[in-house]
Design a protein around this motif. Structure first.
Motif, mmCIF file in Angstrom:
data_model
loop_
_atom_site.group_PDB
_atom_site.id
_atom_site.type_symbol
_atom_site.label_atom_id
_atom_site.label_comp_id
_atom_site.label_asym_id
_atom_site.label_seq_id
_atom_site.Cartn_x
_atom_site.Cartn_y
_atom_site.Cartn_z
ATOM 1 N N PHE A 29 0.851 -1.188 0.000
ATOM 2 C CA PHE A 29 0.000 0.000 0.000
ATOM 3 C C PHE A 29 0.884 1.234 0.000
ATOM 4 N N ARG A 30 0.353 2.337 -0.502
ATOM 5 C CA ARG A 30 1.124 3.579 -0.587
ATOM 6 C C ARG A 30 1.411 4.090 0.817
ATOM 7 N N PRO A 31 2.697 4.308 1.146
ATOM 8 C CA PRO A 31 3.026 4.828 2.472
ATOM 9 C C PRO A 31 2.400 6.215 2.677
ATOM 10 N N PRO A 32 2.156 6.597 3.924
ATOM 11 C CA PRO A 32 1.555 7.907 4.185
ATOM 12 C C PRO A 32 2.504 9.053 3.831
ATOM 13 N N SER A 33 1.920 10.165 3.442
ATOM 14 C CA SER A 33 2.707 11.366 3.112
ATOM 15 C C SER A 33 2.360 12.460 4.100
ATOM 16 N N PRO A 34 3.300 13.245 4.586
ATOM 17 C CA PRO A 34 4.716 12.913 4.555
ATOM 18 C C PRO A 34 5.021 11.776 5.514
ATOM 19 N N PRO A 35 6.140 11.130 5.401
ATOM 20 C CA PRO A 35 7.361 11.496 4.707
ATOM 21 C C PRO A 35 7.435 10.961 3.288
ATOM 22 N N TYR A 36 6.555 10.020 2.887
ATOM 23 C CA TYR A 36 6.648 9.453 1.538
ATOM 24 C C TYR A 36 6.441 10.557 0.505
ATOM 25 N N ALA A 37 7.330 10.581 -0.483
ATOM 26 C CA ALA A 37 7.307 11.667 -1.468
ATOM 27 C C ALA A 37 7.237 11.149 -2.900
ATOM 28 N N GLY A 38 6.692 9.960 -3.101
ATOM 29 C CA GLY A 38 6.604 9.394 -4.436
ATOM 30 C C GLY A 38 5.665 10.176 -5.334
ATOM 31 N N ALA A 39 5.851 10.041 -6.636
ATOM 32 C CA ALA A 39 5.043 10.765 -7.618
ATOM 33 C C ALA A 39 3.710 10.066 -7.882
ATOM 34 N N ASP A 40 3.485 8.900 -7.284
ATOM 35 C CA ASP A 40 2.252 8.153 -7.516
ATOM 36 C C ASP A 40 1.115 8.658 -6.624
ATOM 37 N N THR A 41 -0.059 8.091 -6.842
ATOM 38 C CA THR A 41 -1.240 8.373 -6.032
ATOM 39 C C THR A 41 -1.728 7.040 -5.470
ATOM 40 N N PRO A 42 -2.686 7.059 -4.536
ATOM 41 C CA PRO A 42 -3.215 5.767 -4.068
ATOM 42 C C PRO A 42 -3.770 4.914 -5.211
ATOM 43 N N GLU A 43 -4.286 5.536 -6.247
ATOM 44 C CA GLU A 43 -4.841 4.803 -7.382
ATOM 45 C C GLU A 43 -3.763 4.248 -8.315
ATOM 46 N N THR A 44 -2.631 4.922 -8.442
ATOM 47 C CA THR A 44 -1.582 4.485 -9.365
ATOM 48 C C THR A 44 -0.438 3.752 -8.664
ATOM 49 N N PHE A 45 -0.509 3.633 -7.335
ATOM 50 C CA PHE A 45 0.560 2.994 -6.574
ATOM 51 C C PHE A 45 0.782 1.557 -7.051
ATOM 52 N N VAL A 46 2.055 1.187 -7.208
ATOM 53 C CA VAL A 46 2.453 -0.166 -7.579
ATOM 54 C C VAL A 46 3.277 -0.737 -6.417
ATOM 55 N N PRO A 47 2.923 -1.912 -5.897
ATOM 56 C CA PRO A 47 3.686 -2.493 -4.793
ATOM 57 C C PRO A 47 5.178 -2.608 -5.126
ATOM 58 N N PHE A 48 5.994 -2.481 -4.091
ATOM 59 C CA PHE A 48 7.439 -2.626 -4.253
ATOM 60 C C PHE A 48 8.003 -3.354 -3.051
ATOM 61 N N SER A 49 9.192 -3.896 -3.218
ATOM 62 C CA SER A 49 9.864 -4.611 -2.136
ATOM 63 C C SER A 49 10.912 -3.723 -1.498
ATOM 64 N N VAL A 50 11.109 -3.921 -0.212
ATOM 65 C CA VAL A 50 12.190 -3.279 0.526
ATOM 66 C C VAL A 50 12.926 -4.373 1.282
ATOM 67 N N GLY A 51 14.200 -4.163 1.515
ATOM 68 C CA GLY A 51 14.949 -5.183 2.220
ATOM 69 C C GLY A 51 16.224 -4.637 2.805
ATOM 70 N N TYR A 52 16.907 -5.505 3.515
ATOM 71 C CA TYR A 52 18.236 -5.210 4.023
ATOM 72 C C TYR A 52 19.222 -5.997 3.173
ATOM 73 N N VAL A 53 20.235 -5.305 2.683
ATOM 74 C CA VAL A 53 21.292 -5.938 1.903
ATOM 75 C C VAL A 53 22.567 -5.859 2.730
ATOM 76 N N GLU A 54 23.183 -7.008 2.958
ATOM 77 C CA GLU A 54 24.426 -7.056 3.728
ATOM 78 C C GLU A 54 25.597 -6.854 2.781
ATOM 79 N N LEU A 55 26.323 -5.755 2.996
ATOM 80 C CA LEU A 55 27.471 -5.413 2.153
ATOM 81 C C LEU A 55 28.730 -5.965 2.810
ATOM 82 N N PRO A 56 29.518 -6.783 2.099
ATOM 83 C CA PRO A 56 30.673 -7.447 2.704
ATOM 84 C C PRO A 56 31.689 -6.464 3.275
ATOM 85 N N GLY A 57 32.096 -6.733 4.508
ATOM 86 C CA GLY A 57 33.093 -5.895 5.166
ATOM 87 C C GLY A 57 32.571 -4.531 5.568
#
Length: 142
Positions: free
Chosen positions: A67-95
């Motif tokens: 679902f579209r995160p609340p604004s603010p702080p979300y500042a995407g150019a989409d609207t609740p109607e045009t929002f497309v789901p996306f993934s978020v994650g933690y990436v472990e960077l070596p060292g």
């Protein structure tokens, strides 16, 4: 003429053919953090050098934002109607450290813990002046 600018300054090298995240490495205890800060989060000392973090790492964990995160702080150019789901994650960077980031692959069935990921830059929105804003993200290494 419109230009591409980071959504927030100082997070990654830009412009760059191969952008890198800008973190900090403590000269006292060696702790690495992202984003860069002048004082170490581990020992509190002000002996932190700005460093470019590795561009590749391994997916540590992830979830899908359906679902579209609340604004603010979300500042995407989409609207609740045009929002497309996306993934978020933690990436472990070596060292270095684990970095929370948007992932380019929205389908959780195409993501796996331990999967190799690489830094990229994505369009995000625009400024009132008409410049395109970009954010960092990680994409699966094919």
């Amino acid at each position: 003429m419109a230009k591409r600018i980071p959504l927030a300054p100082g997070l990654f090298t830009w412009p760059a053919a191969e952008p890198a995240l800008l973190g900090g490495r403590c000269g006292s205890c060696g702790h690495v953090a992202f984003p860069y800060r002048e004082h170490c989060l581990a020992c509190g000392k002000a002996e932190v050098a700005q460093v470019e973090l590795p561009r590749r790492g391994r997916l540590w964990t992830f979830t899908t934002q359906r679902f579209r995160p609340p604004s603010p702080p979300y500042a995407g150019a989409d609207t609740p109607e045009t929002f497309v789901p996306f993934s978020v994650g933690y990436v472990e960077l070596p060292g270095a450290c684990r970095v929370e980031a948007r992932l380019t692959e929205p389908d959780p069935d195409k993501l796996a813990i331990g999967q190799e990921m690489e830094l990229t830059v994505l369009p995000f929105g625009s400024t009132p002046e008409g410049d395109e804003t970009v954010v960092f993200a990680f994409q699966p290494v094919r």
